[in-house]
Design a protein around this motif. Structure first.
Motif, PDB file in Angstrom:
ATOM      1  N   GLY A  29      -1.421  16.957  42.911  1.00  0.00           N
ATOM      2  CA  GLY A  29      -1.310  17.767  41.691  1.00  0.00           C
ATOM      3  C   GLY A  29       0.107  17.764  41.140  1.00  0.00           C
ATOM      4  O   GLY A  29       0.321  17.671  39.930  1.00  0.00           O
ATOM      5  N   CYS A  30       1.089  17.837  42.032  1.00  0.00           N
ATOM      6  CA  CYS A  30       2.493  17.776  41.609  1.00  0.00           C
ATOM      7  C   CYS A  30       2.832  16.386  41.089  1.00  0.00           C
ATOM      8  O   CYS A  30       3.531  16.239  40.076  1.00  0.00           O
ATOM      9  CB  CYS A  30       3.414  18.145  42.770  1.00  0.00           C
ATOM     10  SG  CYS A  30       3.287  19.873  43.271  1.00  0.00           S
ATOM     11  N   GLU A  31       2.336  15.369  41.764  1.00  0.00           N
ATOM     12  CA  GLU A  31       2.590  13.988  41.344  1.00  0.00           C
ATOM     13  C   GLU A  31       2.044  13.739  39.939  1.00  0.00           C
ATOM     14  O   GLU A  31       2.685  13.086  39.115  1.00  0.00           O
ATOM     15  CB  GLU A  31       1.958  13.021  42.338  1.00  0.00           C
ATOM     16  CG  GLU A  31       2.191  11.571  41.994  1.00  0.00           C
ATOM     17  CD  GLU A  31       1.525  10.638  42.978  1.00  0.00           C
ATOM     18  OE1 GLU A  31       2.218   9.744  43.494  1.00  0.00           O
ATOM     19  OE2 GLU A  31       0.306  10.791  43.225  1.00  0.00           O
ATOM     20  N   ASP A  32       0.861  14.263  39.650  1.00  0.00           N
ATOM     21  CA  ASP A  32       0.224  14.065  38.340  1.00  0.00           C
ATOM     22  C   ASP A  32       0.757  15.011  37.270  1.00  0.00           C
ATOM     23  O   ASP A  32       0.420  14.879  36.100  1.00  0.00           O
ATOM     24  CB  ASP A  32      -1.291  14.228  38.455  1.00  0.00           C
ATOM     25  CG  ASP A  32      -1.937  13.145  39.300  1.00  0.00           C
ATOM     26  OD1 ASP A  32      -1.320  12.071  39.467  1.00  0.00           O
ATOM     27  OD2 ASP A  32      -3.052  13.372  39.806  1.00  0.00           O
ATOM     28  N   GLY A  33       1.566  15.994  37.667  1.00  0.00           N
ATOM     29  CA  GLY A  33       2.139  16.924  36.710  1.00  0.00           C
ATOM     30  C   GLY A  33       1.284  18.130  36.408  1.00  0.00           C
ATOM     31  O   GLY A  33       1.598  18.904  35.498  1.00  0.00           O
ATOM     32  N   TYR A  34       0.207  18.336  37.153  1.00  0.00           N
ATOM     33  CA  TYR A  34      -0.663  19.489  36.919  1.00  0.00           C
ATOM     34  C   TYR A  34      -0.098  20.757  37.545  1.00  0.00           C
ATOM     35  O   TYR A  34      -0.455  21.856  37.152  1.00  0.00           O
ATOM     36  CB  TYR A  34      -2.067  19.238  37.479  1.00  0.00           C
ATOM     37  CG  TYR A  34      -2.803  18.132  36.764  1.00  0.00           C
ATOM     38  CD1 TYR A  34      -3.070  18.220  35.400  1.00  0.00           C
ATOM     39  CD2 TYR A  34      -3.229  17.009  37.433  1.00  0.00           C
ATOM     40  CE1 TYR A  34      -3.733  17.211  34.736  1.00  0.00           C
ATOM     41  CE2 TYR A  34      -3.902  15.986  36.780  1.00  0.00           C
ATOM     42  CZ  TYR A  34      -4.146  16.097  35.434  1.00  0.00           C
ATOM     43  OH  TYR A  34      -4.806  15.095  34.775  1.00  0.00           O
ATOM     44  N   ILE A  35       0.774  20.606  38.547  1.00  0.00           N
ATOM     45  CA  ILE A  35       1.376  21.742  39.234  1.00  0.00           C
ATOM     46  C   ILE A  35       2.891  21.585  39.121  1.00  0.00           C
ATOM     47  O   ILE A  35       3.420  20.480  39.234  1.00  0.00           O
ATOM     48  CB  ILE A  35       0.964  21.782  40.724  1.00  0.00           C
ATOM     49  CG1 ILE A  35      -0.565  21.838  40.854  1.00  0.00           C
ATOM     50  CG2 ILE A  35       1.604  22.959  41.436  1.00  0.00           C
ATOM     51  CD1 ILE A  35      -1.062  21.672  42.267  1.00  0.00           C
ATOM     52  N   THR A  36       3.590  22.696  38.910  1.00  0.00           N
ATOM     53  CA  THR A  36       5.047  22.661  38.831  1.00  0.00           C
ATOM     54  C   THR A  36       5.614  23.820  39.634  1.00  0.00           C
ATOM     55  O   THR A  36       4.873  24.641  40.163  1.00  0.00           O
ATOM     56  CB  THR A  36       5.534  22.766  37.373  1.00  0.00           C
ATOM     57  OG1 THR A  36       5.048  23.995  36.821  1.00  0.00           O
ATOM     58  CG2 THR A  36       5.054  21.603  36.532  1.00  0.00           C
ATOM     59  N   GLY A  37       6.919  23.885  39.721  1.00  0.00           N
ATOM     60  CA  GLY A  37       7.581  25.020  40.358  1.00  0.00           C
ATOM     61  C   GLY A  37       7.779  24.831  41.846  1.00  0.00           C
ATOM     62  O   GLY A  37       7.830  23.718  42.368  1.00  0.00           O
ATOM     63  N   ALA A  38       7.885  25.962  42.539  1.00  0.00           N
ATOM     64  CA  ALA A  38       8.192  25.962  43.969  1.00  0.00           C
ATOM     65  C   ALA A  38       7.109  25.280  44.797  1.00  0.00           C
ATOM     66  O   ALA A  38       7.399  24.736  45.873  1.00  0.00           O
ATOM     67  CB  ALA A  38       8.385  27.394  44.457  1.00  0.00           C
ATOM     68  N   ALA A  39       5.887  25.265  44.317  1.00  0.00           N
ATOM     69  CA  ALA A  39       4.796  24.617  45.060  1.00  0.00           C
ATOM     70  C   ALA A  39       5.039  23.117  45.205  1.00  0.00           C
ATOM     71  O   ALA A  39       4.489  22.475  46.101  1.00  0.00           O
ATOM     72  CB  ALA A  39       3.465  24.859  44.357  1.00  0.00           C
TER      73      ALA A  39
END
Length: 95
Positions: free
Chosen positions: A75-85
């Motif tokens: 999710g972070c790689e695809d840009g759907y999740i950001t921030g501390a996660a």
């Protein structure tokens, strides 16, 4: 009457697609490639499924073995999740 119209339209659309997809070129004959094209062939690139599987295996090796961790990474790689996660993703980028 409506069914006949739908059937006729479906057949016409199928024929149009079939005729539109053929460019009039014949299929290549097996074994007709030149020697230079055989030599210059590049290795097969990695499919998206193979890449995901490879990254998942590396994640498991570095301790990210839960489904939540793996999903968060992608999710972070695809840009759907950001921030501390995404701290783990930023620290462990896998190409």
């Amino acid at each position: 009457m409506v069914r006949v119209f739908i059937v006729v339209c479906s057949v016409a659309a199928g024929m149009a697609l079939t005729l539109g997809c053929s460019s009039g070129q014949q299929a290549p004959i097996p074994g007709s490639l030149s020697a230079t094209s055989r030599v210059s062939a590049t290795p097969r690139s990695e499919t998206p499924q193979e890449r995901s599987s490879r990254i998942r295996q590396k994640l498991i090796e570095i301790g990210c073995s839960s489904n939540a961790c793996i999903q968060t990474y992608f999710g972070c790689e695809d840009g759907y999740i950001t921030g501390a996660a995404c701290d783990f993703y930023r620290e462990h980028r896998i190409d």
